[in-house]
Design an enzyme around this catalytic site. Structure first.
Site, PDB file in Angstrom:
ATOM      1  N   THR A 135     -68.717  73.816  17.929  1.00  0.00           N
ATOM      2  CA  THR A 135     -68.961  72.652  18.863  1.00  0.00           C
ATOM      3  C   THR A 135     -67.474  72.327  19.288  1.00  0.00           C
ATOM      4  O   THR A 135     -67.223  71.599  20.439  1.00  0.00           O
ATOM      5  CB  THR A 135     -69.576  71.544  18.226  1.00  0.00           C
ATOM      6  OG1 THR A 135     -68.983  71.513  16.772  1.00  0.00           O
ATOM      7  CG2 THR A 135     -71.070  71.928  18.137  1.00  0.00           C
ATOM      8  N   LYS A 147     -69.330  58.809  21.037  1.00  0.00           N
ATOM      9  CA  LYS A 147     -71.021  58.870  20.787  1.00  0.00           C
ATOM     10  C   LYS A 147     -71.480  60.227  20.461  1.00  0.00           C
ATOM     11  O   LYS A 147     -72.534  60.349  19.773  1.00  0.00           O
ATOM     12  CB  LYS A 147     -71.697  58.263  21.911  1.00  0.00           C
ATOM     13  CG  LYS A 147     -71.415  56.681  22.177  1.00  0.00           C
ATOM     14  CD  LYS A 147     -72.283  56.285  23.269  1.00  0.00           C
ATOM     15  CE  LYS A 147     -72.497  54.680  23.524  1.00  0.00           C
ATOM     16  NZ  LYS A 147     -73.187  54.488  24.582  1.00  0.00           N
ATOM     17  N   ILE A 185     -69.470  74.355  13.820  1.00  0.00           N
ATOM     18  CA  ILE A 185     -70.490  75.326  14.165  1.00  0.00           C
ATOM     19  C   ILE A 185     -70.262  75.925  15.483  1.00  0.00           C
ATOM     20  O   ILE A 185     -71.389  76.404  16.082  1.00  0.00           O
ATOM     21  CB  ILE A 185     -71.961  74.729  13.998  1.00  0.00           C
ATOM     22  CG1 ILE A 185     -72.070  73.502  14.780  1.00  0.00           C
ATOM     23  CG2 ILE A 185     -72.077  74.220  12.592  1.00  0.00           C
ATOM     24  CD1 ILE A 185     -73.448  72.794  14.650  1.00  0.00           C
ATOM     25  N   GLU A 192     -76.021  67.102  21.828  1.00  0.00           N
ATOM     26  CA  GLU A 192     -77.558  67.097  22.364  1.00  0.00           C
ATOM     27  C   GLU A 192     -77.960  66.822  23.648  1.00  0.00           C
ATOM     28  O   GLU A 192     -78.804  67.073  24.205  1.00  0.00           O
ATOM     29  CB  GLU A 192     -78.471  66.721  21.188  1.00  0.00           C
ATOM     30  CG  GLU A 192     -77.648  66.417  19.780  1.00  0.00           C
ATOM     31  CD  GLU A 192     -78.266  66.770  18.668  1.00  0.00           C
ATOM     32  OE1 GLU A 192     -79.591  67.417  18.525  1.00  0.00           O
ATOM     33  OE2 GLU A 192     -77.893  66.649  17.531  1.00  0.00           O
TER      34      GLU A 192
HETATM   35 MO1  MOS Z   1     -78.351  69.535  15.192  1.00  0.00          MO
HETATM   36  S1  MOS Z   1     -80.374  69.911  15.654  1.00  0.00           S
HETATM   37  O1  MOS Z   1     -78.708  68.102  14.399  1.00  0.00           O
HETATM   38  O2  MOS Z   1     -77.928  70.829  14.498  1.00  0.00           O
END
Ligand code: MOS
Length: 746
Positions: A475, A709, A473, A713
């Protein structure tokens, strides 16, 4: 001979970066096929009630408009809630687009105009007449707090544990403690605004088969959702999503454009693209407004004695969306008396939805602001207060952490930031006509892992191809999994290809929760290990094999060859192994399952410490985050470049959450009022100054075999309270409502 270059730990640039910045990468709305039709969604303009009349005749009379779908002419669909429940569905009854005449929230999709062009479809939508019978509604969380109740428990509770049980005697301990702090915190609704709009292109293949390009965080999730609702065979529904222009939780659940695109394609037997516009991005899912109350107490030496944290979050009338808001304080601070409470209020809104560090960023705002207050109450430096209350174990569940290098985050972050230059008194630091403040806060986020499968193939040209259904996405998943695969087999990065974003490939769960590298990376690793074993067993049986008597421990995989450890002049190339295999590719496929038995004995979390400098212009109320450093302990960092970029993105979001971002509600209309990027404020380049990231070394042999880990977020979590604390230090004003508006500082 030059040492073979390992990939894990290298700051590789995104492998798909060039495709993205040159516009070559195709997003879900970019697939042009012959005869493609375009859908435009009609949304409810009322908040609650019933549709009494639909008149689609004016729209249908326009040449080029093919059909207008409403609840009156939609096909018959699945009956049971379970058939609408996706992998991320909370307890309740999932929203069903075009189900019937009932209006459940403002902006609800009530129709789809399908036409030969997007513009025609959008024009057609203006020609559809809708009459409603309005009913009374409520969208004001604050007004409805007396109706707050406990959440229902469901499958999603597995990843979202409810609050821990009370410990000790909170009330007594709190009342008897010399230092007490109590406060109320609030943040309003926030809406996902990834750059890429939500779009689904459903290619109608005939014979009940569909190929669907969907903006999603889970190709398999969308596949199962479509097959279940429309009664199709799983194998006949293929969902593809290689590039995603940001999602941040918004695409964890299938959204209504998927449903509408598929429905129209099946009914019209033609391919249909449904794209939402920016305003429609405000018509599904959001971070729920939340009210929090904290009461923390401490001894005058700073030891926290009692903690009460209550959160009241919003949910819809039809589902119980929950977040982990109040579990964190006791995971960090070892108070003997705790009372953690979490409640929901039902309102006439769409179900809230995970948004980057859901719950964590909410809860830590209140927790770390309260800790800051406690520091002033006890006249202890805020950082020192955290160290006084440092716990090696997770006392909320009485178990150790698989690893926890938070202390190093505090120390290294403070050192690099220059925390010791902070003068303790509020309003004591200035720069020109501006007040300067230093604030800090702790961050914590869970480190989960889910099952996933991966396939690894040594192709006939001696290259490695790895397959997984997982999405990327934005990342860096593609890059990081390619690095993991390359190292496992001892290959160069350019000889490894990771193919993903396709439900036909081996199973991967939704991408989110910072668990994708631990989940899919682990699957790639076990598939790599299995492929090595297979290559080795073929190599051993080769004629005059130099490894015939060796076992796996006595060889090393490097440079696309198997070397004998004891004599590096002896090796067999992967190409020779392919030849020995009759020129055929060598394929393995493996499931990776988290070792629950091992993990259960430990709490697993990432930690961070954020240090922030603000300048506040008191005449104008303007706040500038002039410097910020986040020190992160997130296990092994596979790729320092993509990981840093995740943390920076999270930090910028933290600035957004603290100072910019909010969806304004009109409770009389039950409507979101700033449904556009002109009025939904986010930081721009001019708002972002000196940001820095430190990755603290953390070795973890329990969390998973890779020791990772996740970093998706944690970068956000500590920033809002660190900024609020810095503003307090600068101005002496404690603003507990996010975002902090300039008028509150005048
Ligand atoms: Mo994240 S809020 O689990 O895409």
């Amino acid at each position: 001979m030059e040492a073979f270059q390992k990939q894990v730990g290298q700051p590789l640039s995104r492998l798909e970066g060039q495709l993205k910045v040159t516009g070559t990468a195709k997003y879900s709305g970019d697939y042009q096929v012959p005869g493609l039709l375009y859908g435009y969604v009609i949304n409810s303009t009322i908040t609650k009630g019933k549709i009494t009349r639909f008149d689609t005749s004016r729209a249908k009379a326009v040449p080029g408009i093919v059909q207008v779908f409403t609840y009156e002419n939609r096909p018959s669909l699945a009956w049971f809630d379970l058939q609408y429940a996706d992998m991320d569905a909370p307890p309740g009854s999932p929203f069903r687009p075009l189900q019937d005449e009932d209006i459940l929230y403002n902006g609800q999709p009530i129709g789809l105009v399908v036409a030969e062009t997007f513009e025609l479809a959008r024009y057609g939508a203006t020609l559809v007449d809708v009459e409603y019978e309005e009913e009374a509604f409520e969208t004001d969380l604050r007004k409805e707090t007396p109706k707050a109740r406990s959440p229902k428990i469901g499958m999603a509770t597995m990843l979202k544990p409810l609050p821990p049980k009370p410990k000790g005697k909170f009330e007594k301990a709190y009342q008897e403690s010399p230092a007490q702090v109590s406060a109320e915190y609030y943040h309003g609704t926030e809406h996902h605004n990834p750059l890429e709009l939500f779009a689904t292109t459903t290619i109608y293949e005939g014979d009940g088969k569909l190929t669907i390009y969907d903006k999603t965080q889970g190709t398999v999730n969308s596949q199962l959702y479509v097959a279940n609702i429309f009664g199709l065979k799983y194998k006949d529904v293929r969902v593809i999503s290689p590039y995603v222009g940001g999602a941040f939780g918004s695409a964890l659940r299938p959204q209504y454009q998927l449903f509408l695109s598929v429905m129209a394609a099946l009914e019209l037997k033609q391919s249909v693209l449904v794209t939402l516009d920016r305003q429609q991005m405000f018509t599904f899912g959001h971070r729920p407004p939340t009210i929090q109350q904290t009461r923390f107490s401490a001894d005058m030496d700073g030891k926290v004695t009692a903690m009460n944290h209550l959160a009241i979050g919003e949910t819809s009338r039809f589902e119980d969306y929950t977040e982990v808001v109040v579990n964190w304080a006791h995971m960090l601070y070892p108070a003997a008396n705790t009372l953690m409470q979490y409640k929901l209020v039902e309102l006439d809104v769409y179900s809230p939805l995970d948004m980057r560090s859901p719950g964590g960023s909410t809860g830590m705002h209140a927790i770390e602001s309260t800790m800051d207050e406690l520091a002033y109450k006890t006249k202890i430096d805020p950082l020192q207060l955290r160290l006084i209350n440092y716990s090696e174990d997770d006392v909320s569940l009485n178990r150790p952490y698989s690893s926890k290098e938070l202390r190093q985050c505090y120390l290294q972050g403070a050192e690099k930031f220059g925390w010791d230059k902070r003068s303790p008194e509020p309003r004591s630091m200035r720069r020109g006509n501006k007040l300067v403040g230093y604030g800090m806060a702790t961050g914590i986020w869970e480190a989960n892992q889910l099952p996933a499968k991966a396939e690894a193939i040594l192709t006939t040209d001696g290259k490695l191809r790895v397959n997984s259904a997982v999405t990327d996405i934005g990342t860096g998943t593609l890059t990081v999994t390619t690095q993991i695969a390359a190292d496992e087999l001892g290959m160069k990065i350019e000889d490894v290809e990771f193919l993903y974003g396709d439900s036909k490939k081996p199973f991967a769960p939704i991408q989110g929760g910072s668990f994708t590298v631990s989940t899919v990376g682990s699957a790639v690793k076990v598939a790599g290990v299995a492929l090595k074993k297979k290559l080795f067993s073929i190599a051993k049986k080769m004629k005059d094999s130099v490894v015939s008597k060796a076992d796996l421990k006595e060889v090393v995989f490097e440079d696309s060859r198997i070397f004998l450890r004891s004599d590096r002049s002896k090796s067999i190339s992967f190409l020779e192994i392919i030849e020995a295999n009759g020129g055929k590719p060598i394929k393995v496929s493996k499931f990776s399952v988290p070792s629950l038995l091992k993990q259960k004995k430990y709490s697993r979390a990432t930690h961070s410490a954020a240090f922030v400098e603000v300048e506040v212009d008191e005449q104008l109320g303007i706040v500038n985050v002039t410097r910020a450093i986040t020190a992160v302990a997130a296990g092994k960092i596979i790729n320092p470049k993509t990981a840093r970029s995740q943390i920076l993105g999270g930090m910028i979001w933290g600035i957004s959450k603290a100072l910019r971002e909010e969806t304004i509600q009109d409770f009389n209309l039950g409507k979101y009022m700033n449904q556009n990027l002109a009025e939904y404020h986010i930081p721009v380049h001019a708002d972002i100054h000196d940001l820095d990231v430190i990755f603290v070394e953390e070795n973890d042999e329990i969390v998973n075999a890779l020791g990772v880990k996740g970093v998706g977020e944690i970068g956000l979590v500590a920033m809002p309270p660190a900024i609020a604390n810095a503003i307090y230090h600068a101005t002496g004003k404690r603003i507990n409502q996010l975002p902090i508006h300039f008028d509150s500082l005048l």
